[in-house]
Design an enzyme around this catalytic site. Sequence first.
Site, PDB file in Angstrom:
ATOM      1  N   HIS A   1      89.526  25.857   1.388  1.00  0.00           N
ATOM      2  CA  HIS A   1      88.976  27.202   1.469  1.00  0.00           C
ATOM      3  C   HIS A   1      89.839  28.164   0.643  1.00  0.00           C
ATOM      4  O   HIS A   1      90.935  27.827   0.199  1.00  0.00           O
ATOM      5  CB  HIS A   1      88.910  27.652   2.919  1.00  0.00           C
ATOM      6  CG  HIS A   1      87.866  26.930   3.716  1.00  0.00           C
ATOM      7  ND1 HIS A   1      87.543  27.261   5.013  1.00  0.00           N
ATOM      8  CD2 HIS A   1      87.046  25.885   3.388  1.00  0.00           C
ATOM      9  CE1 HIS A   1      86.594  26.463   5.456  1.00  0.00           C
ATOM     10  NE2 HIS A   1      86.276  25.618   4.488  1.00  0.00           N
TER      11      HIS A   1
ATOM     12  N   GLU B   1      91.601  30.815   1.351  1.00  0.00           N
ATOM     13  CA  GLU B   1      92.935  31.153   1.865  1.00  0.00           C
ATOM     14  C   GLU B   1      93.936  30.045   1.549  1.00  0.00           C
ATOM     15  O   GLU B   1      95.080  30.317   1.191  1.00  0.00           O
ATOM     16  CB  GLU B   1      92.868  31.367   3.385  1.00  0.00           C
ATOM     17  CG  GLU B   1      91.918  32.478   3.812  1.00  0.00           C
ATOM     18  CD  GLU B   1      90.525  31.966   4.138  1.00  0.00           C
ATOM     19  OE1 GLU B   1      89.880  32.553   5.019  1.00  0.00           O
ATOM     20  OE2 GLU B   1      90.080  30.972   3.504  1.00  0.00           O
TER      21      GLU B   1
ATOM     22  N   CYS C   1      88.587  30.950   9.065  1.00  0.00           N
ATOM     23  CA  CYS C   1      87.964  30.071  10.058  1.00  0.00           C
ATOM     24  C   CYS C   1      88.993  29.571  11.066  1.00  0.00           C
ATOM     25  O   CYS C   1      90.187  29.443  10.766  1.00  0.00           O
ATOM     26  CB  CYS C   1      87.262  28.904   9.377  1.00  0.00           C
ATOM     27  SG  CYS C   1      88.358  27.737   8.547  1.00  0.00           S
TER      28      CYS C   1
ATOM     29  N   ALA D   1      58.100  37.880 -12.855  1.00  0.00           N
ATOM     30  CA  ALA D   1      57.992  38.825 -13.967  1.00  0.00           C
ATOM     31  C   ALA D   1      56.535  39.244 -14.090  1.00  0.00           C
ATOM     32  O   ALA D   1      55.626  38.416 -13.968  1.00  0.00           O
ATOM     33  CB  ALA D   1      58.472  38.187 -15.264  1.00  0.00           C
TER      34      ALA D   1
ATOM     35  N   THR E   1      51.844  26.435 -10.799  1.00  0.00           N
ATOM     36  CA  THR E   1      52.930  26.733 -11.737  1.00  0.00           C
ATOM     37  C   THR E   1      53.404  25.462 -12.425  1.00  0.00           C
ATOM     38  O   THR E   1      53.696  25.453 -13.624  1.00  0.00           O
ATOM     39  CB  THR E   1      54.104  27.405 -10.998  1.00  0.00           C
ATOM     40  OG1 THR E   1      53.670  28.665 -10.473  1.00  0.00           O
ATOM     41  CG2 THR E   1      55.283  27.647 -11.937  1.00  0.00           C
TER      42      THR E   1
ATOM     43  N   ASP F   1      52.869  25.679 -16.395  1.00  0.00           N
ATOM     44  CA  ASP F   1      54.076  25.979 -17.155  1.00  0.00           C
ATOM     45  C   ASP F   1      54.956  24.774 -17.473  1.00  0.00           C
ATOM     46  O   ASP F   1      55.809  24.859 -18.359  1.00  0.00           O
ATOM     47  CB  ASP F   1      54.933  27.001 -16.390  1.00  0.00           C
ATOM     48  CG  ASP F   1      54.228  28.338 -16.210  1.00  0.00           C
ATOM     49  OD1 ASP F   1      53.186  28.553 -16.860  1.00  0.00           O
ATOM     50  OD2 ASP F   1      54.719  29.159 -15.405  1.00  0.00           O
TER      51      ASP F   1
ATOM     52  N   GLU G   1      59.867  30.927  -7.372  1.00  0.00           N
ATOM     53  CA  GLU G   1      59.373  31.344  -8.682  1.00  0.00           C
ATOM     54  C   GLU G   1      57.915  30.934  -8.878  1.00  0.00           C
ATOM     55  O   GLU G   1      57.473  30.716  -9.992  1.00  0.00           O
ATOM     56  CB  GLU G   1      60.235  30.745  -9.795  1.00  0.00           C
ATOM     57  CG  GLU G   1      61.598  31.398  -9.947  1.00  0.00           C
ATOM     58  CD  GLU G   1      62.281  31.027 -11.251  1.00  0.00           C
ATOM     59  OE1 GLU G   1      61.637  30.412 -12.123  1.00  0.00           O
ATOM     60  OE2 GLU G   1      63.480  31.343 -11.394  1.00  0.00           O
TER      61      GLU G   1
ATOM     62  N   SER H   1      51.651  33.708  -0.173  1.00  0.00           N
ATOM     63  CA  SER H   1      51.849  32.900   1.039  1.00  0.00           C
ATOM     64  C   SER H   1      53.166  33.235   1.712  1.00  0.00           C
ATOM     65  O   SER H   1      53.245  33.377   2.942  1.00  0.00           O
ATOM     66  CB  SER H   1      51.799  31.412   0.691  1.00  0.00           C
ATOM     67  OG  SER H   1      50.512  31.034   0.259  1.00  0.00           O
TER      68      SER H   1
END
Length: 357
Positions: A51, A53, A76, A155, A197, A201, A288, A296
């Site tokens: 971690h 720290e 933690c 977009a 999509t 695409d 996306e 939905s």
Amino acid sequence: MGEFDKIMAKAFRLAEKGLGYTSPNPAVGAILFRDGEIIAKGYHRKAGLPHAEIEALNVAGERARGATLFTTLEPCSHFGKTPPCVDAVIAAGVSKVVSAAFDPNPLVRGRGFSRLKDAGIEVIFDVLKEEAVDFYRPYTKFITTGFPFVTLKYAQSLDGRLATKTGNSQWISSKQSLLYSHKLRAINDAIIIGRQTLISDNPQLTTRLVKGPNPIRIVVSASGKLPFNRAIFTDGLSSTYVATLSRAIRNSADHFQVISVRGGRKGLILKDLLSKLAKMGVMTALVEGGSRMLTSFLSQKAADKIVVCTAPILIGDGISAIGDLGIKKLTDSLKLVDVRIRPSGPDIIVSGYLDWK
């Protein structure tokens, strides 16, 4: 901005380096400060690794004794993949701990600070509290609800179209906005699209334009009838999953795995999918998909944040970004809070959190 705030801001910049790598752990940054200077830095690089720290303490060595530890999240106090950080902080002889926030994890919340105080270490918290609340929204939702934090990103044209009426959409937004989209992908654990999509695409759904990990890729399709020759099934760049109602489709060891999702009146129950993703260690998911997928997620109240890139173009008759949400009065419209607006080349990016109250 005071000295504590300035140092904590630097700790958050360190924490940002871990975004996209640490799930299901939070991204954390840590700085050791002594005699008016920073003597060590650290951040959590990946789940299972030390971690933040511990990284900073290892760099400082004996110089940590009597130093002040700045950390973006409460250290933690429980055993996970690594030992409790509080034990190492106490053993190192740190004299003061300055933190931005309590850890919302029920296994930790307040216990880390209590352990430090019991050891005679001064504890100061809520430094840059507002930044901490924003930074740890995804982790807080994940650890307290068992669901990933979901961002809808799309977009659109100035008149609210995702594509022309023939389905052409590449690319509505600018190069700068496309780069930003890839940065979003890099800090999310999963990316979700719908069947249409995938067909229209043939996206890669990678972070090829920026430095960062590729998220796992999920195609949502109730029927499971998909063109499996598409890039995400064949390129091997990241794990791919098909979320479906169908029992006919089976895992393909080389190309994809199946996530069985319960169905309801509105199709796939998205919260069932999200719950299963959380059990897989997915803390953050980026949607996306096209209009149907976006609608939905909104109609099922399964999204937390929206990021909309609006390009200065007009399309006219085309595919709307959001479909029917059953809203009859403006007073019932979905509202965003903590809204931010920024330019992106010629585009404008608006983001905000959905207020489901």
